[in-house]
Design an enzyme around this catalytic site. Structure first.
Site, short mmCIF file in Angstrom:
data_model
loop_
_atom_site.label_atom_id
_atom_site.label_comp_id
_atom_site.label_asym_id
_atom_site.label_seq_id
_atom_site.Cartn_x
_atom_site.Cartn_y
_atom_site.Cartn_z
N HIS A 86 -4.88 12.40 -4.39
CA HIS A 86 -5.78 11.27 -4.11
C HIS A 86 -7.17 11.75 -3.70
O HIS A 86 -7.31 12.69 -2.92
CB HIS A 86 -5.19 10.32 -3.05
CG HIS A 86 -4.93 10.91 -1.70
ND1 HIS A 86 -5.81 10.80 -0.67
CD2 HIS A 86 -3.86 11.61 -1.21
CE1 HIS A 86 -5.30 11.37 0.41
NE2 HIS A 86 -4.13 11.89 0.11
N ASP A 88 -9.33 9.61 -2.34
CA ASP A 88 -9.83 8.83 -1.21
C ASP A 88 -9.52 9.55 0.09
O ASP A 88 -8.62 10.40 0.16
CB ASP A 88 -9.24 7.41 -1.19
CG ASP A 88 -7.74 7.36 -0.96
OD1 ASP A 88 -7.02 8.24 -1.49
OD2 ASP A 88 -7.27 6.46 -0.22
N ASP A 119 -6.85 16.79 3.15
CA ASP A 119 -6.19 15.53 2.78
C ASP A 119 -7.13 14.66 1.99
O ASP A 119 -7.80 13.82 2.54
CB ASP A 119 -5.71 14.84 4.08
CG ASP A 119 -4.86 13.62 3.83
OD1 ASP A 119 -4.51 13.36 2.68
OD2 ASP A 119 -4.57 12.91 4.80
N GLU A 153 -4.62 5.97 -1.85
CA GLU A 153 -3.43 6.46 -1.16
C GLU A 153 -3.48 6.11 0.32
O GLU A 153 -2.48 5.70 0.90
CB GLU A 153 -3.30 7.98 -1.34
CG GLU A 153 -1.93 8.53 -0.96
CD GLU A 153 -1.78 8.84 0.52
OE1 GLU A 153 -0.63 9.00 0.98
OE2 GLU A 153 -2.79 8.94 1.24
N GLU A 154 -4.65 6.25 0.90
CA GLU A 154 -4.77 6.04 2.35
C GLU A 154 -4.72 4.56 2.74
O GLU A 154 -4.74 4.23 3.92
CB GLU A 154 -6.06 6.68 2.89
CG GLU A 154 -6.19 8.18 2.64
CD GLU A 154 -5.25 9.03 3.49
OE1 GLU A 154 -4.40 8.48 4.19
OE2 GLU A 154 -5.39 10.27 3.41
N ASP A 180 -0.06 17.44 -0.91
CA ASP A 180 -0.75 16.50 -0.03
C ASP A 180 -0.05 16.54 1.33
O ASP A 180 0.23 15.51 1.93
CB ASP A 180 -0.69 15.10 -0.65
CG ASP A 180 -1.50 14.09 0.13
OD1 ASP A 180 -2.41 14.51 0.88
OD2 ASP A 180 -1.23 12.88 0.01
N1 BES Z 1 -1.39 13.46 3.17
C1 BES Z 1 -0.89 12.37 3.91
C2 BES Z 1 0.61 12.32 4.01
C3 BES Z 1 1.19 13.43 4.81
C4 BES Z 1 0.82 13.59 6.12
C5 BES Z 1 2.05 14.28 4.24
C6 BES Z 1 1.33 14.62 6.85
C7 BES Z 1 2.58 15.31 4.97
C8 BES Z 1 2.20 15.48 6.27
C9 BES Z 1 -1.35 11.09 3.27
O1 BES Z 1 -2.63 11.15 2.74
C10 BES Z 1 -1.34 10.02 4.32
O2 BES Z 1 -1.90 10.18 5.35
N2 BES Z 1 -0.69 8.94 4.05
C11 BES Z 1 -0.71 7.80 4.89
C12 BES Z 1 -0.10 6.69 4.10
C13 BES Z 1 -0.29 5.34 4.65
C14 BES Z 1 -1.71 5.02 4.94
C15 BES Z 1 0.29 4.31 3.72
C16 BES Z 1 0.05 8.06 6.18
O3 BES Z 1 1.07 8.75 6.18
O4 BES Z 1 -0.41 7.58 7.21
ZN ZN Z 2 -3.15 12.64 1.81
#
Ligand code: BES
Ligand code: ZN
Length: 457
Positions: A86, A88, A119, A153-154, A180
């Site tokens: 992603h 974003d 990220d 994604e975020e 990610d």
């Molecule tokens: N990269 C992260 C997900 C992640 C965080 C994977 C820590 C492994 C370890 C991703 O970009 C993220 O932050 N996703 C959000 C999704 C949500 C906003 C729907 C999250 O986990 O808060």
């Molecule tokens: Zn991410």
């Protein structure tokens, strides 16, 4: 691999400069004012694939931010891998806590500081640069690569979700590669076999028809700020158990085997506390910190507002209060069921004189994937060759909403190979990505294409 290693070495500085260029685009998906930057970031990503002469490069509009889809030249008989990432990033506030501005990438002590560094701009770029290295040294890739790089994604991946089903044929692949996330620790790379899901809400409480003098009226009407504190406190008990009807009913328990595997990971509780600057940890009773972070559901207040926030004291009984709250979920919990249970519990906890409104902002279930696949083996070999150590197997507490949908719609397994570190400050001020990890990630990715190409279809 000699010409190849030479290429990586010769172009290391270019790769870093290119990442900095990407990081200078403030692509905050949650911020409507960033819309033009979202388009710019998508075009920037698409341009990488155009420069590699990919036969398919598309910037696809959605109701939200655009998707970038690209496909490498066909290699008959070889596996087809979908790379997901992603472009974003998360909002930057609190801005005053950044040592250097979030969209002015700066290197300090071998680490590149900027919003999106780990990220996910830095991590996703490793899979583009690895393809470049193949093409520039071997003339072509050893397998078929498709890239789906999204901009939401975020904020829950709504646009990609819409796109997925009607376009599942175009995205068809043998395996989805995603970087990610994180390694287990510096020097300890990991393959991640589980992600938590999420259910995210905004709760708004309304009390009297205007702010009131807290002396004249206090004690006679419900204060929405007090009510909010009561409700939130009523959602979790002091043993760390979430007080929502049916919340734990479907939770997939940890097996004894998995518990002992997690316990065997080199995790130091004292060091963890030191790293976070806390003098104790807290979570669901009966579970270790790693279990609590990776394999147990949680409740967290992510934002909270009401009343007077300015300097000094103001005696006011505020008319409104609100909170952003999230539940991290584990397989087989369903976000919709959490929403239903939460509504029931709030109705029960809400004191008289208050009306409430709950908005469901986004949700996604958690996921656990099998480790006995040739793809996982290929990734383990590739990681070992670049990082000098076989990866450990971890779960992650974060969520990547679309991963479950990939599994359901594309019927493929995700290969989660994060190059980041836990302390990279993702979502926090001073986000960073180690340049050593960036370059090792490129090397591991390039090796992965080779390893995956050997898998018989
Ligand atoms: N990269 C992260 C997900 C992640 C965080 C994977 C820590 C492994 C370890 C991703 O970009 C993220 O932050 N996703 C959000 C999704 C949500 C906003 C729907 C999250 O986990 O808060
Ligand atoms: Zn991410």
């Amino acid at each position: 691999m000699n010409a190849f290693n030479q290429y990586l070495e010769d172009h290391a500085a270019d790769f870093e400069a290119e990442l900095c260029e990407f990081l200078r685009i403030p692509s905050v998906s949650a911020d409507a004012a960033c819309k033009p930057q979202m388009d710019r970031a998508a075009q920037w990503v698409a341009e990488r694939f155009r420069r590699l002469d990919f036969p398919v490069v598309e910037v696809i509009p959605t109701a939200g931010h655009p998707l970038v889809f690209a496909q490498s030249p066909t290699v008959p008989g070889a596996p087809t891998i979908l790379v997901y990432g992603h472009y974003d990033v998360q909002p930057v506030d609190p801005l005053d806590q950044w040592t250097t501005p979030p969209f002015e990438p700066t290197v300090r002590d071998g680490k590149l500081f900027a919003r999106g560094a780990t990220d996910d701009k830095g991590q996703l770029l490793t899979h583009v640069k690895s393809a470049e290295a193949w093409i520039r040294t071997a003339g072509k890739l050893p397998l078929n690569l498709k890239y789906m790089i999204e901009g939401e994604e975020e904020i829950g991946s709504a646009g990609l979700e819409e796109f997925l089903k009607p376009n599942s044929k175009r995205l068809k692949c043998n395996c989805v590669v995603i970087s990610d996330g994180c390694q287990f620790a510096p020097g300890v790379p990991a393959i991640t076999y589980g992600l938590r899901g999420i259910a995210y809400f905004e709760l708004r409480l309304t009390g009297p028809n205007r702010d009131l003098h807290s002396g004249s009226f206090g004690g006679s009407v419900t204060n929405p700020a007090n009510a909010l504190a009561q409700i939130l406190a009523g959602l979790i008990d002091r043993h760390g158990k979430i007080k929502i009807p049916g919340f734990y009913r479907r939770v997939l328990p940890l097996s004894d085997r998995e518990r002992s595997e997690l316990a065997a990971l080199p995790f130091d509780e004292q060091e963890y506390q030191r790293q976070l600057g806390v003098d104790g940890t807290f979570g669901e009773e009966g579970y270790t910190s790693l279990e609590r972070r990776w394999a147990r559901p949680t409740f967290d207040v992510c934002g909270l507002w009401s009343g007077f926030q300015g300097e000094g004291a103001k005696t006011v009984l505020p008319a409104n209060a609100g909170a952003k709250i999230s539940f991290r979920l584990v397989p087989n919990q369903k976000p919709e069921q959490v929403a239903d249970g939460l509504r029931k519990q709030i109705a029960k906890l809400c004191p008289p004189g208050i009306t409430w409104e709950l908005t469901d902002l986004h949700g996604a279930p958690g996921v656990v994937v099998a480790l006995d696949s040739p793809y996982v083996e290929a990734a383990a070999r590739a990681i070992e060759s670049a990082f000098g150590r076989r990866p450990v197997f971890t779960r992650e507490g974060g969520s990547i909403p679309i991963v479950v949908r990939f599994a359901q719609v594309l019927k493929t397994t995700p290969l989660l190979i994060g190059w980041g570190q836990d302390d990279d400050n993702a979502h926090s001020p001073n986000e960073k990505f180690s340049l050593a990890d960036f370059h090792r990630g490129i090397k591991a990715s390039a090796k992965l294409w080779e390893e995956l190409s050997k898998i018989k279809m």
